[in-house]
Design a protein around this motif. Structure first.
Motif, PDB file in Angstrom:
ATOM      1  N   ARG A 103       1.319 -98.975 -11.705  1.00  0.00           N
ATOM      2  CA  ARG A 103       1.124 -97.679 -11.028  1.00  0.00           C
ATOM      3  C   ARG A 103       0.262 -97.837  -9.783  1.00  0.00           C
ATOM      4  N   ALA A 104      -0.729 -98.705  -9.842  1.00  0.00           N
ATOM      5  CA  ALA A 104      -1.554 -98.943  -8.652  1.00  0.00           C
ATOM      6  C   ALA A 104      -0.707 -99.491  -7.514  1.00  0.00           C
ATOM      7  N   ALA A 105       0.291-100.311  -7.846  1.00  0.00           N
ATOM      8  CA  ALA A 105       1.164-100.882  -6.817  1.00  0.00           C
ATOM      9  C   ALA A 105       2.131 -99.845  -6.278  1.00  0.00           C
ATOM     10  N   THR A 106       2.771 -99.086  -7.152  1.00  0.00           N
ATOM     11  CA  THR A 106       3.793 -98.136  -6.698  1.00  0.00           C
ATOM     12  C   THR A 106       3.192 -96.932  -5.995  1.00  0.00           C
ATOM     13  N   HIS A 107       1.990 -96.535  -6.379  1.00  0.00           N
ATOM     14  CA  HIS A 107       1.331 -95.384  -5.753  1.00  0.00           C
ATOM     15  C   HIS A 107       0.369 -95.799  -4.636  1.00  0.00           C
ATOM     16  N   HIS A 108       0.289 -97.108  -4.377  1.00  0.00           N
ATOM     17  CA  HIS A 108      -0.581 -97.632  -3.322  1.00  0.00           C
ATOM     18  C   HIS A 108      -2.014 -97.139  -3.528  1.00  0.00           C
ATOM     19  N   ALA A 109      -2.491 -97.286  -4.771  1.00  0.00           N
ATOM     20  CA  ALA A 109      -3.791 -96.735  -5.150  1.00  0.00           C
ATOM     21  C   ALA A 109      -4.609 -97.777  -5.895  1.00  0.00           C
ATOM     22  N   PRO A 110      -5.337 -98.638  -5.193  1.00  0.00           N
ATOM     23  CA  PRO A 110      -6.167 -99.627  -5.885  1.00  0.00           C
ATOM     24  C   PRO A 110      -7.270 -99.008  -6.720  1.00  0.00           C
ATOM     25  N   ASP A 111      -7.616 -97.730  -6.452  1.00  0.00           N
ATOM     26  CA  ASP A 111      -8.656 -97.086  -7.252  1.00  0.00           C
ATOM     27  C   ASP A 111      -8.238 -96.979  -8.718  1.00  0.00           C
ATOM     28  N   ARG A 112      -6.929 -96.885  -8.989  1.00  0.00           N
ATOM     29  CA  ARG A 112      -6.473 -96.827 -10.381  1.00  0.00           C
ATOM     30  C   ARG A 112      -6.825 -98.114 -11.115  1.00  0.00           C
ATOM     31  N   LEU A 113      -6.649 -99.231 -10.450  1.00  0.00           N
ATOM     32  CA  LEU A 113      -7.007-100.513 -11.055  1.00  0.00           C
ATOM     33  C   LEU A 113      -8.513-100.602 -11.252  1.00  0.00           C
ATOM     34  N   ALA A 114      -9.294-100.200 -10.261  1.00  0.00           N
ATOM     35  CA  ALA A 114     -10.754-100.289 -10.362  1.00  0.00           C
ATOM     36  C   ALA A 114     -11.270 -99.447 -11.522  1.00  0.00           C
ATOM     37  N   ARG A 115     -10.750 -98.236 -11.662  1.00  0.00           N
ATOM     38  CA  ARG A 115     -11.226 -97.374 -12.747  1.00  0.00           C
ATOM     39  C   ARG A 115     -10.819 -97.923 -14.109  1.00  0.00           C
ATOM     40  N   HIS A 116      -9.646 -98.533 -14.197  1.00  0.00           N
ATOM     41  CA  HIS A 116      -9.237 -99.089 -15.486  1.00  0.00           C
ATOM     42  C   HIS A 116     -10.089-100.298 -15.855  1.00  0.00           C
ATOM     43  N   LEU A 117     -10.518-101.057 -14.869  1.00  0.00           N
ATOM     44  CA  LEU A 117     -11.406-102.178 -15.159  1.00  0.00           C
ATOM     45  C   LEU A 117     -12.723-101.687 -15.763  1.00  0.00           C
ATOM     46  N   VAL A 118     -13.185-100.522 -15.341  1.00  0.00           N
ATOM     47  CA  VAL A 118     -14.400 -99.952 -15.931  1.00  0.00           C
ATOM     48  C   VAL A 118     -14.154 -99.612 -17.401  1.00  0.00           C
ATOM     49  N   VAL A 119     -13.003 -99.008 -17.694  1.00  0.00           N
ATOM     50  CA  VAL A 119     -12.665 -98.688 -19.082  1.00  0.00           C
ATOM     51  C   VAL A 119     -12.601 -99.954 -19.927  1.00  0.00           C
ATOM     52  N   LEU A 120     -11.964-100.983 -19.414  1.00  0.00           N
ATOM     53  CA  LEU A 120     -11.847-102.249 -20.145  1.00  0.00           C
ATOM     54  C   LEU A 120     -13.209-102.889 -20.349  1.00  0.00           C
ATOM     55  N   ALA A 121     -14.049-102.863 -19.320  1.00  0.00           N
ATOM     56  CA  ALA A 121     -15.379-103.459 -19.428  1.00  0.00           C
ATOM     57  C   ALA A 121     -16.227-102.731 -20.465  1.00  0.00           C
ATOM     58  N   ASP A 122     -16.192-101.407 -20.450  1.00  0.00           N
ATOM     59  CA  ASP A 122     -16.984-100.645 -21.429  1.00  0.00           C
ATOM     60  C   ASP A 122     -16.517-100.941 -22.852  1.00  0.00           C
ATOM     61  N   ALA A 123     -15.202-101.073 -23.036  1.00  0.00           N
ATOM     62  CA  ALA A 123     -14.690-101.386 -24.366  1.00  0.00           C
ATOM     63  C   ALA A 123     -15.122-102.782 -24.810  1.00  0.00           C
ATOM     64  N   LEU A 124     -15.119-103.740 -23.897  1.00  0.00           N
ATOM     65  CA  LEU A 124     -15.533-105.092 -24.244  1.00  0.00           C
ATOM     66  C   LEU A 124     -17.021-105.145 -24.566  1.00  0.00           C
ATOM     67  N   LEU A 125     -17.841-104.434 -23.810  1.00  0.00           N
ATOM     68  CA  LEU A 125     -19.278-104.439 -24.065  1.00  0.00           C
ATOM     69  C   LEU A 125     -19.603-103.816 -25.417  1.00  0.00           C
ATOM     70  N   ALA A 126     -18.808-102.832 -25.843  1.00  0.00           N
ATOM     71  CA  ALA A 126     -19.016-102.247 -27.169  1.00  0.00           C
ATOM     72  C   ALA A 126     -18.539-103.174 -28.281  1.00  0.00           C
ATOM     73  N   PHE A 127     -17.550-104.016 -27.972  1.00  0.00           N
ATOM     74  CA  PHE A 127     -16.956-104.907 -28.968  1.00  0.00           C
ATOM     75  C   PHE A 127     -17.701-106.230 -29.112  1.00  0.00           C
TER      76      PHE A 127
END
Length: 417
Positions: free
Chosen positions: A348-372
Motif C-alpha cells: 500500500r505504501a508503494a501504490t499510494h506513494h505514501a512512505p508514512d504508512r511504512l514508517a507508522r507500521h514499523l512503530v507498531v512492529l517495534a512496540d510489539a517486539l519490545l513487549a515480546f
C-alpha cells in the motif's frame, strides 16, 4: 492470519451458514475482529453472533454455535470457543507462525552464489513494468519522500522517475532560448547522416518514406507536493531528518524538534531503532547461553500464562483478601499480526506513494517486539528449551523486518543502541 483476513473468514463462515439454510440473514458488509477483552480467550474475538441474533430471530449463543464449526474448519484456525453472551474466541494455528518465521529466514538467508536469491520478505513483483513519474518541487521534504519512494516502489518491482517542477516563466524562456541552437544543430546533423532512417527514408530520399512508429505514451506525471517543513531540518542529522519528514502523512506539517534525538520511549524513531538493537542483543545473549533461534512451537511461558495471582492489598485493620486472577495480556499475537501485515502495508505504501504508512507500521512492529522480548531468554535457573529457541527465532525475524523497513526509508538500523 491478519485481522483483515480473519474478518473475511468470519464473513465467509456466515455466508456458508446462510447457503446451507442454517441462518436466514443478510451477510453483513464487515465483521469486527479484535483481541479478546476481559474474560476472553484465544488470539482474536468477534461479536458477529450478537450482531446477527436479532435479524436471525435466534439467541446469540445459538447463532454462535451455528457459526463455530464453519470457523473451526478454516485453514489457519486451531480452535473456536464461545464465551459470555455469544462472543466467538478464535485460536490461530501456531504452525502458521512457524511457517511465517521460516519464510522470513528463507527470504533473507540465502548466501550469494548458492541458488536463486529470493525476494526479501514483503517485496514482490506486483508493480513489475510499472513506471511512476513523480513531479516534485525544489523542496527538501519532497526530495526525501521521492527518494524513499524510489526504494519502496522498487520493492514491489516498479520503477520511479523523479522530475522537478518547471521553472518560472522567465527562467524557462531563457533555458529554451539557450537550448534552441543546440537542438537545431542536432536536427541538421541527423538529416546529414548517411543511411539513417528518417521521415524521408534511408539516405534522406523523400520518395522512399521510412517507417513511422508511434512511441508508447509515457505515464502521466504525479504531482508530489508534501507540506514543507517549517524550518531547516538538517541540524537533526540524516536519520532523524528522514524520520521527521517521512513519518507524518504528506498533508501533515512535519515537526522539526530535537525530541527526535532523545533516547526515550516517547520518541517513535528511538523505539523502532531500539527494538532492532534489542533483537540483535537477544541473539548475542542467547549465544552466550548456548542456544540459537529455531522456528517451532512458541509455547506460552509461565511468566505469560493466561492468568496470574494478584498481590493482595491489606491494611492493619483489614482481613487479608484472597488473591484473584488477573488477566495477563498476550504479547505474541500483536507481534505475529504486525509481521503478517507487513507485506500488505509495504504494498500500500508503494501504490499510494505514501512512505508514512511504512514508517507508522514499523512503530507498531517495534512496540510489539519490545513487549515480546522479555519472553525470549530463560530466567533464573531455567534451562533453554525449544520454546525459547522458537521465541528467539520470532524476535530475530521481527528484527530482520525492522532493518529492511528502515533501509527502505533510508534510515540506519544500529546493532547496538
Amino acid at each position: 492470519m491478519t485481522p483483515v483476513e480473519l474478518s473475511r473468514t468470519v464473513l465467509r463462515a456466515v455466508r456458508r451458514a446462510v447457503d446451507e439454510g442454517e441462518l436466514s440473514v443478510a451477510v453483513p458488509a464487515r465483521a469486527v475482529v479484535t483481541p479478546p477483552g476481559p474474560g476472553g480467550r484465544g488470539d482474536y474475538a468477534t461479536n458477529i453472533a450478537l450482531q446477527l441474533a436479532r435479524p436471525a430471530g435466534r439467541p446469540p449463543l445459538q447463532v454462535a454455535e451455528i457459526l463455530r464449526p464453519h470457523l473451526s474448519r478454516t485453514e489457519g484456525v486451531a480452535a473456536v470457543e464461545i464465551t459470555g453472551p455469544g462472543f466467538l474466541n478464535i485460536h490461530l494455528d501456531r504452525a502458521a507462525v512457524t511457517a511465517l518465521v521460516r519464510r522470513i529466514q528463507r527470504d533473507h538467508g540465502t548466501p550469494p552464489g548458492q541458488g536463486p536469491t529470493p525476494l526479501p520478505y514483503g517485496h514482490s513483483d506486483t508493480l513489475a513494468g510499472h513506471v511512476v513519474r513523480l513531479r516534485i518541487p525544489y523542496d527538501i521534504r519532497a526530495e526525501v519522500v521521492a527518494d524513499a519512494l524510489v526504494r519502496i516502489v522498487g520493492s514491489q518491482g516498479g520503477r520511479v522517475e523523479v522530475h522537478h517542477a518547471r521553472l518560472n516563466v522567465a527562467a524557462q524562456a531563457q533555458a529554451q532560448a539557450q537550448a534552441q541552437p543546440e537542438a537545431e544543430a542536432e536536427a541538421e546533423a541527423e538529416e546529414q547522416v548517411d543511411g539513417g532512417t528518417s521521415l524521408h527514408g534511408p539516405g534522406g530520399d523523400p520518395s522512399r518514406p521510412g517507417p513511422v512508429t508511434d512511441p508508447e505514451p509515457a505515464p502521466a506525471p504525479i504531482d508530489l507536493r508534501p507540506v514543507p517543513a517549517p524550518e531547516d531540518p538538517t541540524p537533526l542529522g540524516p536519520d532523524a531528518l528522514r524520520w521527521a519528514l517521512l513519518h507524518p502523512a504528506a498533508h501533515d506539517r512535519p515537526r522539526i524538534t530535537a525530541d527526535l534525538l532523545v533516547q526515550r520511549a516517547a520518541n517513535p524513531l528511538f523505539r523502532v531503532r531500539y527494538a532492532h538493537a534489542r533483537a540483535r542483543a537477544l541473539t548475542r545473549n542467547a549465544a552466550a547461553l548456548g542456544f540459537t533461534g529455531a522456528p517451532g512451537d512458541l509455547d506460552t511461558p509461565d511468566a505469560l500464562s493466561t492468568s496470574r495471582p494478584a498481590v493482595a492489598v491489606t491494611t492493619p485493620d483489614a482481613t487479608p483478601a484472597p488473591p484473584t486472577a488477573v488477566a495477563t495480556p498476550d504479547v505474541t499475537t500483536p507481534l505475529v499480526s504486525a509481521l503478517t501485515e507487513y507485506p500488505s502495508t509495504l504494498a500500500r505504501a508503494a501504490t499510494h506513494h505514501a512512505p508514512d504508512r511504512l514508517a507508522r507500521h514499523l512503530v507498531v512492529l517495534a512496540d510489539a517486539l519490545l513487549a515480546f522480548q522479555h519472553t525470549v531468554l530463560p530466567r533464573g535457573d531455567e534451562k533453554p528449551s525449544a520454546a525459547h529457541r522458537a521465541r528467539l527465532a520470532l524476535a530475530e525475524a521481527a528484527g530482520t523486518v525492522l532493518a529492511g523497513g528502515l533501509s527502505l526509508l533510508g534510515i540506519d538500523a544500529p546493532e547496538y543502541l
